[in-house]
Motif scaffolding. Structure first.
Motif, PDB file in Angstrom:
ATOM      1  N   ASN A   3       0.860  -1.188   0.000  1.00 41.14           N
ATOM      2  CA  ASN A   3       0.000   0.000   0.000  1.00 41.14           C
ATOM      3  C   ASN A   3       0.895   1.236   0.000  1.00 41.14           C
ATOM      4  OD1 ASN A   3      -2.162   1.710   0.167  1.00 41.14           O
ATOM      5  ND2 ASN A   3      -2.442   1.456   2.381  1.00 41.14           N
ATOM      6  N   LEU A   4       1.078   1.829  -1.189  1.00 43.20           N
ATOM      7  CA  LEU A   4       1.996   2.954  -1.340  1.00 43.20           C
ATOM      8  C   LEU A   4       1.224   4.235  -1.605  1.00 43.20           C
ATOM      9  CD1 LEU A   4       4.610   1.149  -3.603  1.00 43.20           C
ATOM     10  CD2 LEU A   4       4.937   1.795  -1.223  1.00 43.20           C
ATOM     11  N   PRO A   5       1.726   5.365  -1.141  1.00 45.95           N
ATOM     12  CA  PRO A   5       1.038   6.643  -1.371  1.00 45.95           C
ATOM     13  C   PRO A   5       1.168   7.093  -2.820  1.00 45.95           C
ATOM     14  CG  PRO A   5       3.167   7.020  -0.329  1.00 45.95           C
ATOM     15  CD  PRO A   5       2.970   5.533  -0.372  1.00 45.95           C
ATOM     16  N   ASP A   6       0.320   8.044  -3.219  1.00 43.91           N
ATOM     17  CA  ASP A   6       0.412   8.654  -4.543  1.00 43.91           C
ATOM     18  C   ASP A   6       1.089  10.010  -4.392  1.00 43.91           C
ATOM     19  OD1 ASP A   6       0.168   9.829  -7.001  1.00 43.91           O
ATOM     20  OD2 ASP A   6      -1.911   9.231  -7.314  1.00 43.91           O
ATOM     21  N   PRO A   7       2.389  10.095  -4.736  1.00 45.12           N
ATOM     22  CA  PRO A   7       3.120  11.358  -4.548  1.00 45.12           C
ATOM     23  C   PRO A   7       2.512  12.530  -5.297  1.00 45.12           C
ATOM     24  CG  PRO A   7       4.653   9.545  -4.928  1.00 45.12           C
ATOM     25  CD  PRO A   7       3.276   9.023  -5.219  1.00 45.12           C
ATOM     26  N   VAL A   8       1.873  12.278  -6.450  1.00 44.88           N
ATOM     27  CA  VAL A   8       1.287  13.373  -7.226  1.00 44.88           C
ATOM     28  C   VAL A   8       0.170  14.049  -6.438  1.00 44.88           C
ATOM     29  CG1 VAL A   8      -0.039  13.963  -9.282  1.00 44.88           C
ATOM     30  CG2 VAL A   8       1.931  12.441  -9.469  1.00 44.88           C
ATOM     31  N   GLY A  79      10.371  -7.383  -3.286  1.00 46.59           N
ATOM     32  CA  GLY A  79       9.773  -6.687  -2.159  1.00 46.59           C
ATOM     33  C   GLY A  79      10.102  -5.198  -2.181  1.00 46.59           C
ATOM     34  N   VAL A  80       9.264  -4.416  -1.522  1.00 46.87           N
ATOM     35  CA  VAL A  80       9.481  -2.973  -1.432  1.00 46.87           C
ATOM     36  C   VAL A  80      10.280  -2.677  -0.173  1.00 46.87           C
ATOM     37  CG1 VAL A  80       8.377  -0.718  -1.214  1.00 46.87           C
ATOM     38  CG2 VAL A  80       7.366  -2.459  -2.689  1.00 46.87           C
ATOM     39  N   HIS A  81      11.548  -2.350  -0.351  1.00 46.70           N
ATOM     40  CA  HIS A  81      12.438  -1.992   0.760  1.00 46.70           C
ATOM     41  C   HIS A  81      13.027  -0.622   0.429  1.00 46.70           C
ATOM     42  CE1 HIS A  81      11.983  -6.123   2.098  1.00 46.70           C
ATOM     43  NE2 HIS A  81      12.388  -6.537   0.903  1.00 46.70           N
ATOM     44  N   TRP A  82      12.737   0.373   1.250  1.00 49.27           N
ATOM     45  CA  TRP A  82      12.965   1.769   0.896  1.00 49.27           C
ATOM     46  C   TRP A  82      14.411   2.112   0.572  1.00 49.27           C
ATOM     47  CZ3 TRP A  82       9.051   4.451  -0.668  1.00 49.27           C
ATOM     48  CH2 TRP A  82       7.768   4.129  -0.207  1.00 49.27           C
ATOM     49  N   ALA A 154       3.935  -0.678  -6.995  1.00 50.94           N
ATOM     50  CA  ALA A 154       5.275  -0.091  -6.924  1.00 50.94           C
ATOM     51  C   ALA A 154       5.620   0.635  -8.221  1.00 50.94           C
ATOM     52  CB  ALA A 154       6.311  -1.179  -6.626  1.00 50.94           C
ATOM     53  N   VAL A 155       5.194   0.081  -9.363  1.00 45.41           N
ATOM     54  CA  VAL A 155       5.427   0.745 -10.643  1.00 45.41           C
ATOM     55  C   VAL A 155       4.679   2.078 -10.692  1.00 45.41           C
ATOM     56  CG1 VAL A 155       5.060   0.613 -13.140  1.00 45.41           C
ATOM     57  CG2 VAL A 155       5.878  -1.391 -11.889  1.00 45.41           C
ATOM     58  N   ALA A 156       3.432   2.073 -10.229  1.00 43.24           N
ATOM     59  CA  ALA A 156       2.639   3.306 -10.195  1.00 43.24           C
ATOM     60  C   ALA A 156       3.277   4.334  -9.273  1.00 43.24           C
ATOM     61  CB  ALA A 156       1.216   3.001  -9.737  1.00 43.24           C
ATOM     62  N   PHE A 157       3.805   3.891  -8.149  1.00 42.36           N
ATOM     63  CA  PHE A 157       4.475   4.796  -7.213  1.00 42.36           C
ATOM     64  C   PHE A 157       5.697   5.431  -7.856  1.00 42.36           C
ATOM     65  CE2 PHE A 157       7.945   5.311  -4.132  1.00 42.36           C
ATOM     66  CZ  PHE A 157       7.396   6.279  -3.303  1.00 42.36           C
ATOM     67  N   CYS A 158       6.515   4.626  -8.523  1.00 42.88           N
ATOM     68  CA  CYS A 158       7.723   5.152  -9.175  1.00 42.88           C
ATOM     69  C   CYS A 158       7.359   6.145 -10.278  1.00 42.88           C
ATOM     70  CB  CYS A 158       8.547   4.011  -9.748  1.00 42.88           C
ATOM     71  SG  CYS A 158       9.305   2.935  -8.501  1.00 42.88           S
ATOM     72  N   SER A 159       6.286   5.870 -11.026  1.00 45.77           N
ATOM     73  CA  SER A 159       5.854   6.788 -12.069  1.00 45.77           C
ATOM     74  C   SER A 159       5.408   8.116 -11.486  1.00 45.77           C
ATOM     75  CB  SER A 159       4.711   6.155 -12.881  1.00 45.77           C
ATOM     76  OG  SER A 159       5.158   4.996 -13.563  1.00 45.77           O
TER      77      SER A 159
END
Length: 294
Positions: A3-8, A79-82, A154-159
């Motif tokens: 569950n990642l935030p949307d930076p935009v 995995g998502v590791h910051w 994770a791809v959406a977060f990076c974009s």
């Protein structure tokens, strides 16, 4: 999936605040060599940005379905590791973004969606908000990341991180930065070249966060003179709907007048300046001179 935030979405207040600050800076310290702001142009850019928030929800449906399918089929998982995997994910996303962005300048059908972002003759922070309302790539350029086991979230977060980064480089108020920064990262100087419409600057500097891909793949050009922003053939409308669709309409007109299927396919999938051999347009204007920039 993580569950990642949307930076935009989180950055929208900062976008608006920084745009206001830049507008004030032009009022306090105007520069005759800079385009600054124009009321109708800025209103159109903001309208395009707000509209894209809604239309992107629809275009994400087929992309998410495709991502979900590929993610279910691949046996790999990352995995998502910051402090370890996320920087590598951002690097992979930036590499894929470079090729996606480059294709949007080389294929006319894809240019029709991307031309929106280049349609302003001004270059300021509001220009960053002038986003397309269509996305005909459906995220296919990022499928290798999914196949390698990176989750769609994770791809959406990076974009989103890439989009947030690219906001601040849409400005004339910042000159060239230190050499290490200019060598590695996409900067206002590099991106001004990308938005310019004169010959030597056309179709250059496609990078998102990093400029190293352009240096590696031969598409880099240094800012050496005052850019002229906009398109090689500028539009004269501030109507958001017309801004979003004008190139699609032009493609339709060209296809309707085409002499056969080969020409029709050429108008769709060749470069934006392509014309059939021997056509009046080709005789008057070299195709390379018609090619647009980001």
């Amino acid at each position: 999936m993580p569950n990642l935030p949307d930076p935009v979405l989180w950055s929208i207040p900062a976008f608006l605040l920084l745009t206001i600050i830049e507008i004030v800076s032009f009022l306090v310290r105007p520069d005759e060599d800079e385009q600054g702001y124009a009321t109708r142009d800025t209103a159109t850019s903001i309208s395009m940005g707000l509209g894209s928030l809604l239309t992107n929800l629809l275009w994400k449906i087929p992309a998410f379905a495709l991502y979900t399918l590929v993610y279910a089929l691949t046996p790999l998982r990352v995995g998502v590791h910051w402090w370890t995997t996320v920087p590598l994910m951002l690097l992979a996303q930036d590499f894929c973004y470079y090729w996606s962005h480059r294709s949007q300048h080389r294929v006319r059908l894809l240019w029709a969606q991307h031309v929106v972002h280049h349609s302003s003759r001004h270059y300021n922070l509001s220009t960053a908000l002038r986003q397309p309302w269509t996305d005909l790539t459906f995220g296919v350029f990022y499928l290798p990341m999914i196949a390698l086991g990176i989750s769609p979230a994770a791809v959406a977060f990076c974009s989103s991180v890439s989009l947030v980064y690219q906001f601040w480089i849409h400005t004339e108020r910042i000159g060239k930065l230190g050499r290490p920064v200019e060598l590695l990262f996409n900067t206002p100087s590099h991106h001004r070249v990308h938005h310019a419409s004169q010959g030597g600057y056309l179709d250059r500097n496609f990078g998102g966060i990093l400029i190293v891909w352009d240096r590696l793949f031969g598409s880099f050009t240094e800012e050496a003179g005052q850019p002229v922003y906009g398109l090689t053939k500028n539009i004269t409308t501030f109507n958001p709907l017309r801004v979003a669709t004008h190139e699609y309409l032009s493609i339709g007109q060209d296809i309707a007048a085409a002499g056969g299927w080969r020409e029709r396919l050429g108008y769709l999938f060749r470069g934006p300046g392509w014309r059939p051999a021997g056509s009046a347009t080709e005789a008057l204007v070299p195709a390379a001179a018609l090619l647009p920039t980001d």
